[in-house]
Design an enzyme around this catalytic site. Structure first.
Site, PDB file in Angstrom:
ATOM      1  NE  ARG A  12      -3.732  -2.392   0.094  1.00 10.07           N
ATOM      2  CZ  ARG A  12      -3.482  -3.548  -0.534  1.00 10.07           C
ATOM      3  NH1 ARG A  12      -2.412  -3.655  -1.316  1.00 10.07           N
ATOM      4  NH2 ARG A  12      -4.298  -4.570  -0.424  1.00 10.07           N
TER       5      ARG A  12
ATOM      6  CB  SER B  32      -9.075  -0.666   4.583  1.00 11.78           C
ATOM      7  OG  SER B  32      -9.765  -1.731   3.968  1.00 11.78           O
TER       8      SER B  32
ATOM      9  CD  GLU C 172      -5.163   0.298   3.213  1.00 11.69           C
ATOM     10  OE1 GLU C 172      -5.946   0.334   2.243  1.00 11.69           O
ATOM     11  OE2 GLU C 172      -4.823  -0.736   3.787  1.00 11.69           O
TER      12      GLU C 172
END
Length: 302
Positions: A174, A225, A295
């Site tokens: 990510r 998320s 995140e």
């Protein structure tokens, strides 16, 4: 700032607004005003915009569809550049495609699947734009952007433009170099796909979309998320096993559907969300000794 705004409007770069509420431009429907908000109508006008920003030494950041983003209630100092329909071209050349940063990732995955091209199935249901997906190496279902990217065209903060190869993007879970060491805006990206069975590809895209609808609360304003998975554990599972599902602070609530989602249940502020994030971090650390990392990108004035 006034001179910069005047110059941008004279250059006709696209939409140029003062003190634009960013709650209107984020999927969580939260965020104070941007001093300067620019939505360029083309890559050329994006370049012009950056030159003006550089000329007047204005702080800046780019956004796409506003997913994976929590903007401070106090807004953002400087300029916010929104990459949208002005940067949404698509070129298909055999199994190689080039897509503009403003192109919806879900729309791209759907359109490509109908042409029997495989590789983007994982993106079915991922909210956001191509630019944002490349910037954060978006992924799901065991795959991510790094598996298909050939190169990305990036506009850097000094207003220069260059193509970065997949290797130069330094992808990891990510993240990319654009977050960790070389700030820039993804303007467009080239992906390498492969020919496959059209019906199977379309079905997988559909299944991935349905899975998202059934397990994640996209019928409520949310940012996707909230936490990275602290592998081999999973953020959602840890939160649910800690009994936090449904817990709320102000208008921010941990989703009843999925523990790793915080929804705007009505009138939520960024402060509500941040307080809930901290509560989750404290609870998980106390219970499991695991430090949770966000995140979602948190930006704006303190």
């Amino acid at each position: 700032m006034k001179e910069a705004i005047r110059e941008l409007r004279e250059l006709n770069v696209g939409k140029v607004l003062e003190n634009e509420a960013l709650a209107s431009h984020t999927t969580m429907k939260i965020g104070g005003p941007a001093e300067l908000f620019v939505e360029p109508s083309s890559i050329e006008n994006l370049e012009k915009t950056m030159k003006v920003i550089k000329k007047y030494h204005i702080k800046w950041r780019a956004i796409g569809r506003g997913s994976n983003l929590l903007v401070s209630d106090n807004g953002i100092e400087g300029a916010v550049i929104k990459l949208s329909s002005g940067l949404s071209d698509l070129e298909i050349n055999g199994t190689e495609i080039k897509a503009g940063a403003g192109y919806s990732l879900v729309s791209l995955a759907t359109q490509i699947s109908k042409k029997g091209l495989s590789g983007l199935e994982f993106a079915g249901g991922i909210p956001g734009s191509v630019g944002g997906a490349v910037y954060m190496n978006a992924g799901a279902h065991g795959s991510d952007i790094s598996n298909i990217l050939v190169k990305a065209r990036v506009l850097f903060e000094d207003a220069t433009i260059a193509w970065l190869t997949k290797e130069e993007m330094e992808f990891s879970y990510r993240t990319s170099i654009l977050q960790t060491g070389k700030p820039g805006i993804v303007i467009e990206a080239v992906f390498s796909l492969r020919e496959g069975d059209r019906e199977k590809i379309v079905e997988e895209i559909r299944n991935n979309k349905n899975y998202r609808k059934e397990t994640q609360p996209y019928n409520h304003p949310c940012a996707g998320s909230i936490f990275r998975n602290p592998l081999p554990s999973y953020a959602g599972r840890l939160i649910e096993e800690s009994g936090l599902k449904g817990h709320s602070i102000g208008g921010a609530k941990i989703s009843d559907m999925h523990g790793n989602f915080i929804v705007n249940a009505g009138g939520a502020t960024a402060e509500d969300v941040l307080a809930l994030i901290q509560h989750i971090k404290d609870t998980i650390f106390d219970k499991y000794g695991i430090k949770m990392e966000t995140e979602v990108e948190i930006i704006g004035r303190k």
